[in-house]
Design an enzyme around this catalytic site. Structure first.
Site, PDB file in Angstrom:
ATOM      1  NE  ARG A  15      -2.197  -1.698   3.637  1.00  0.00           N
ATOM      2  CZ  ARG A  15      -2.515  -1.701   4.772  1.00  0.00           C
ATOM      3  NH1 ARG A  15      -3.903  -1.331   5.156  1.00  0.00           N
ATOM      4  NH2 ARG A  15      -1.942  -2.350   5.753  1.00  0.00           N
ATOM      5  CE  LYS A  75       0.497  -2.088   9.547  1.00  0.00           C
ATOM      6  NZ  LYS A  75      -1.007  -2.234  10.347  1.00  0.00           N
ATOM      7  CE1 TYR A  94      -5.764   2.800   9.975  1.00  0.00           C
ATOM      8  CE2 TYR A  94      -4.706   2.352   8.036  1.00  0.00           C
ATOM      9  CZ  TYR A  94      -5.664   2.723   8.609  1.00  0.00           C
ATOM     10  OH  TYR A  94      -6.818   2.722   7.805  1.00  0.00           O
ATOM     11  CG  HIS A  96      -2.610  -0.104  15.136  1.00  0.00           C
ATOM     12  ND1 HIS A  96      -3.859  -0.177  15.267  1.00  0.00           N
ATOM     13  CD2 HIS A  96      -2.413  -0.238  13.716  1.00  0.00           C
ATOM     14  CE1 HIS A  96      -4.367  -0.314  14.225  1.00  0.00           C
ATOM     15  NE2 HIS A  96      -3.763  -0.255  13.328  1.00  0.00           N
ATOM     16  CD  GLU A 118      -4.247   3.716  15.315  1.00  0.00           C
ATOM     17  OE1 GLU A 118      -3.298   3.570  16.059  1.00  0.00           O
ATOM     18  OE2 GLU A 118      -3.760   4.094  14.123  1.00  0.00           O
ATOM     19  CB  SER A 220     -20.323 -10.231  24.209  1.00  0.00           C
ATOM     20  OG  SER A 220     -19.038 -10.918  24.698  1.00  0.00           O
ATOM     21  CG  ASP A 270      -2.905  -4.354  12.880  1.00  0.00           C
ATOM     22  OD1 ASP A 270      -1.550  -4.514  12.904  1.00  0.00           O
ATOM     23  OD2 ASP A 270      -3.417  -3.982  12.049  1.00  0.00           O
TER      24      ASP A 270
END
Length: 372
Positions: A15, A75, A94, A96, A118, A220, A270
């Site tokens: 990407r 990334k 991104y 993370h 994110e 859940s 991630d």
């Protein structure tokens, strides 16, 4: 502003941060865009396309990082890239960070201002820069999960949709957000038996209206997850706590109770993963077997369909890149609380509270940093 677009160097990552169309928009507003030679070669976009859009092609990443004021990536920066960052520079990508102390500490030491895709929000409380890749990862999860169920891949030899006279595979999706909904949509489309588990009753209601008889929705709890996972052929982990480490919803004991040859696909990897047995993998070596169960835990899943992913990502990021370049990061974040939610760290100070909580590092409020 000088905007830099380096080539991604994470394993099997093709990407790129901006398309030629994105470059053209930025250049039309008076910005200079510096693109590393071959940055989009992996998705079939030549340097000439960027030059035609008004970009300057630089020979290598070192030149891009040295000259750009704003670095636009996909990334998280790898160690060699972090070493090229410098104080006063803005990194938009991104990150993370909650699951990666080493990266967080290295970025803090670099003095850079880092804004994470994110955790940027919108007026509905959604995550508009994560959503495109969550859509891709959710759809891919079923595709790769079906492949992993094949005998040659270590799976139990099960066809996801079954055939007349043979029951379809049981697919359990943990999390009913963007990734989970797209995973359920693909699994239902292949005629698997689909169960979606989420902790939000309003979300379960919406999913029930969307899927009807094509999927079962469950609230859940530990017991619900345990029973569903034990019976599943494919479990897709699609849980998300924005900016924070993913909760470990599936214990090793639950994995051990699954039928040998079952498959786990961890989209949440991630952020550390939502299965106790998860560990990061790459496209070069995407799977491993633990407790007799095939695990697919690739940390950059959308990189496998890099052309589609790049186009989708640029559609979402371009308005924010334009704001950062046009106003400067302080004014852009000051004017837009949703973009300000993406601020992760600045000049050696951690800003995002969820990252600070996950890593035990003190934080400074974003509003204070922007106002300085």
């Amino acid at each position: 502003m000088r905007i830099g677009v380096p080539k991604e160097i994470k394993t099997e990552e093709s990407r790129v941060g901006l398309t030629p169309a994105g470059v053209r928009e930025l250049v039309a507003h008076g910005h200079a865009v510096l693109v590393e030679h071959g940055a989009a070669g992996g998705i079939g976009i030549p340097d000439a396309a960027y030059q035609a859009a008004g970009a300057t092609i630089l020979a290598d990443a070192a030149a891009v990082f040295a000259d750009a004021e704003l670095i636009v990536k996909v990334k998280e920066p790898q160690p060699v890239e972090i070493a090229r960052l410098h104080p006063g520079q803005v990194l938009f990508t991104y990150l993370h960070l909650a699951a990666d102390r080493a990266q967080t500490e290295a970025l803090l030491a670099s003095g850079v201002t880092a804004i994470a895709y994110e955790t940027v929000t919108d007026a509905r409380g959604s995550l508009p820069l994560l959503a495109p890749m969550s859509e891709v990862a959710g759809r891919m999860a079923v595709q790769v999960g079906a492949h992993c169920l094949e005998r040659e891949q270590g799976g139990a030899g099960i066809l996801l949709g079954g055939v007349p006279g043979v029951a379809p595979a049981k697919v359990v999706v943990l999390g009913g957000g963007v990734a989970g909904t797209n995973a359920a949509r693909m699994a239902a489309g292949l005629e698997a038996s689909v169960t979606i588990i989420d902790k939000s009753l309003p979300r379960l209601y919406a999913l029930d209206l969307q899927f009807g008889a094509r999927a079962t929705t469950l609230f859940s709890t530990t017991e619900t997850i345990e029973q569903a996972v034990r019976a599943a052929d494919l479990v897709i982990g699609a849980v998300l706590v924005p900016g924070a480490a993913a909760p470990k919803l599936v214990s090793r004991e639950m994995v051990r109770a699954m039928r040998p040859g079952s498959v786990l696909v961890d989209i949440a990897i991630d952020q550390g993963g939502c299965f106790a047995t998860s560990r990061p993998t790459t496209h070069a070596a995407p799977t491993y077997v633990d407790e007799g169960v095939v695990h697919y835990c690739v940390t950059n899943m959308p990189g496998a369909v890099a052309r589609t992913s790049t186009l989708a990502l640029t559609n979402a990021t371009l308005p924010f890149v334009a704001a950062l370049a046009g106003k400067g990061w302080r004014r852009a974040l000051g004017d837009d609380a949703h973009l300000r939610a993406g601020l992760a760290l600045h000049a050696g100070t951690l800003v995002h509270p969820a990252v600070g909580e996950a890593l035990g590092i003190a934080v400074v409020p974003a509003a204070t940093v922007v106002a300085d």
